[in-house]
Design a protein around this motif. Structure first.
Motif, PDB file in Angstrom:
ATOM      1  N   VAL A 143      43.660  46.883  31.029  1.00  0.00           N
ATOM      2  CA  VAL A 143      42.211  47.355  31.194  1.00  0.00           C
ATOM      3  C   VAL A 143      41.866  48.442  30.039  1.00  0.00           C
ATOM      4  N   ALA A 189      38.937  48.449  27.318  1.00  0.00           N
ATOM      5  CA  ALA A 189      37.925  49.244  27.243  1.00  0.00           C
ATOM      6  C   ALA A 189      37.742  49.562  25.904  1.00  0.00           C
ATOM      7  N   TYR A 196      28.366  41.801  35.729  1.00  0.00           N
ATOM      8  CA  TYR A 196      29.027  42.695  36.834  1.00  0.00           C
ATOM      9  C   TYR A 196      28.679  42.282  38.144  1.00  0.00           C
ATOM     10  N   CYS A 218      31.913  44.801  28.344  1.00  0.00           N
ATOM     11  CA  CYS A 218      31.940  46.358  28.978  1.00  0.00           C
ATOM     12  C   CYS A 218      31.976  45.730  30.487  1.00  0.00           C
ATOM     13  N   ALA A 219      31.454  44.862  30.891  1.00  0.00           N
ATOM     14  CA  ALA A 219      31.574  44.474  32.512  1.00  0.00           C
ATOM     15  C   ALA A 219      32.949  44.213  32.718  1.00  0.00           C
ATOM     16  N   THR A 221      35.512  45.375  31.539  1.00  0.00           N
ATOM     17  CA  THR A 221      36.433  46.439  31.843  1.00  0.00           C
ATOM     18  C   THR A 221      36.372  46.859  33.373  1.00  0.00           C
ATOM     19  N   PHE A 222      35.073  47.217  33.952  1.00  0.00           N
ATOM     20  CA  PHE A 222      35.075  47.595  35.128  1.00  0.00           C
ATOM     21  C   PHE A 222      35.674  46.613  36.306  1.00  0.00           C
ATOM     22  N   TYR A 279      39.155  46.612  36.344  1.00  0.00           N
ATOM     23  CA  TYR A 279      39.869  47.918  37.104  1.00  0.00           C
ATOM     24  C   TYR A 279      39.902  47.909  38.537  1.00  0.00           C
ATOM     25  N   HIS A 280      38.721  47.215  38.903  1.00  0.00           N
ATOM     26  CA  HIS A 280      38.584  47.483  40.511  1.00  0.00           C
ATOM     27  C   HIS A 280      39.784  46.785  41.315  1.00  0.00           C
TER      28      HIS A 280
END
Length: 426
Positions: free
Chosen positions: A141, A145, A173, A363-364, A366-367, A370-371
């Motif tokens: 991740v 990022a 996202y 960018c999306a 990355t999140f 991570y979740h």
């Protein structure tokens, strides 16, 4: 009186020297691909991040804009996006021969590991594998990022690009659908196409010529395998057709491929059980390289009734060939005329939007990556007021980002430390 003695040039022929230079560069490139094949964890977006760091920043085989352009082009086609991207980079550097070698070097590590996993299924403990890579996932991740940061830094220069990046990131996202990725890329390109008049006119355009050989080859194998499998009923032939068909029709990468393979090989054909499939799906997430290598695992298990380990290895090879060939044929078909197609101002203008959307998708990612990480905490060896533990995941993501930003620590070293930590820390 002129001398009849012929003069001898001490300078080697430039053509031969150029061939030698290209050969050496090709060998270095394949070594870099092998390094990625053993260390690129985390799926397509993490693969893109590591390609950016090694192939763009360090080696400068291509530019950042070219990498994004090729990645977006591959994302519009069916097949494994990161595999197609690195293969087409090989094509750009050394033609079809280097491209095929690139494909083999890239996928051999993950395919070999997934084949071994299938052969030793009864002795392999997925829990131990998960523990081994527990720290690699947040590190991956961190790579994504960092990639998002550097990509945005290089391709976002206008307000329109900022708006497209933010919009694409939010849409990707909140709406995780297989058709969303190609739709956003097309929409982003369409938005900036209206500004085509700002691009210079190329006076001497090369005529657009489409070579249909790879498209015909893709379609011929698709139809031929279906007919041959229907009449011969041979399991290896039917397996090849099953994987080739799925590889020809799936958009969106391994996440979209998994439910299709589950429906066909578990629910419909019963080649392997649900727990076996889920074990393989968990393992492939923990392996470096392309997630499509799960085809080797399924192919090996599907061939169990036909014989011993040698037969299962053949099943793994059949599955691997079937899943990877369609995307390879299609990207080879498109890339041959892409260079001439992008001469047109409309296409050049669309690339600004495509690159901005690509930055938003990273960018999306990355999140999104991570979740799902399991919550982990690290107990402090000393008492620090109300804080007795530190959250591991954000700490690793942030540390990885800062190490990459310093440009002093190799990616391989970061991944290696994460694997060692997973081997010794429970």
């Amino acid at each position: 009186m002129p001398s009849s003695t012929p003069t001898v040039s001490l300078t080697p022929p430039p053509r031969r020297s150029g061939k030698r230079t290209r050969r050496v560069r090709g060998i270095i490139f394949l070594k870099d691909v092998a390094a990625l094949g053993f260390t690129a964890f985390g799926g397509p977006q993490a693969h893109l991040a590591m390609m950016f760091r090694l192939l763009v920043d360090k080696r400068r085989y291509i530019s950042m804009a070219e990498l994004l352009e090729l990645q977006a082009l591959c994302a519009l086609l069916p097949g494994p996006t990161s595999t197609q991207t690195i293969t087409v980079i090989g094509f750009r550097l050394g033609g079809p021969n280097l491209a095929y070698l690139t494909l083999l070097v890239w996928m051999i590590p993950s395919v070999t590991l997934m084949t071994l996993a299938a052969l030793t299924l009864s002795h392999l403990d997925p829990v131990r594998v998960t523990a081994l890579v527990q720290f690699v996932q947040p590190v991956a991740v961190g790579f994504v990022a960092f990639s998002a940061y550097r990509i945005a830094e290089k391709v976002i220069h206008t307000k329109t690009a900022v708006a497209l990046m933010v919009t694409a990131a939010m849409m990707a996202y909140f709406f995780q659908l297989p058709w969303m990725l190609p739709l956003l890329l097309l929409a982003g390109g369409a938005v900036t196409t209206v500004r085509y008049r700002k691009h210079a006119i190329i006076q001497e355009k090369k005529p657009l010529q489409v070579e249909w050989a790879n498209f015909v080859l893709w379609l011929g194998i698709l139809v031929g395998a279906a007919v041959l499998g229907h009449y011969t009923r041979l399991l290896p032939v039917r397996l090849f057709e099953n994987f080739y068909r799925n590889g020809s029709l799936v958009f969106g990468g391994g996440q979209v491929l998994a439910p299709l393979l589950y429906a066909e090989f578990v629910e419909f054909k019963h080649y392997l059980t649900g727990p076996e499939f889920l074990s393989g799906l968990g393992l492939v997430q923990a392996m470096p390289g392309p997630n499509f290598s799960i085809a080797a695992y399924i192919g090996a298990l599907a061939m169990r009734p036909a014989g011993g380990p040698a037969t299962q290895v053949m099943g793994a090879l059949v599955g691997t060939a079937g899943i990877f060939l369609p995307g390879t044929f299609l990207i080879f078909f498109v890339i041959r005329f892409w260079g001439r197609l992008r001469q047109y101002r409309v296409v050049q203008a669309s690339l600004e939007g495509v690159n901005a959307v690509s930055a938003g998708l990273v960018c999306a990612a990355t999140f999104l990556l991570y979740h799902p990480l399991p919550d982990k905490t690290l107990a402090l060896p000393f008492h620090l007021g109300p804080i007795d533990t530190l959250p591991v995941n954000p700490l690793l993501v942030g540390t990885t980002f800062l190490l990459l930003l310093s440009e002093k620590v190799p990616s391989v070293f970061i991944v290696g430390v994460a694997l060692l930590a997973g081997a010794f820390i429970r």
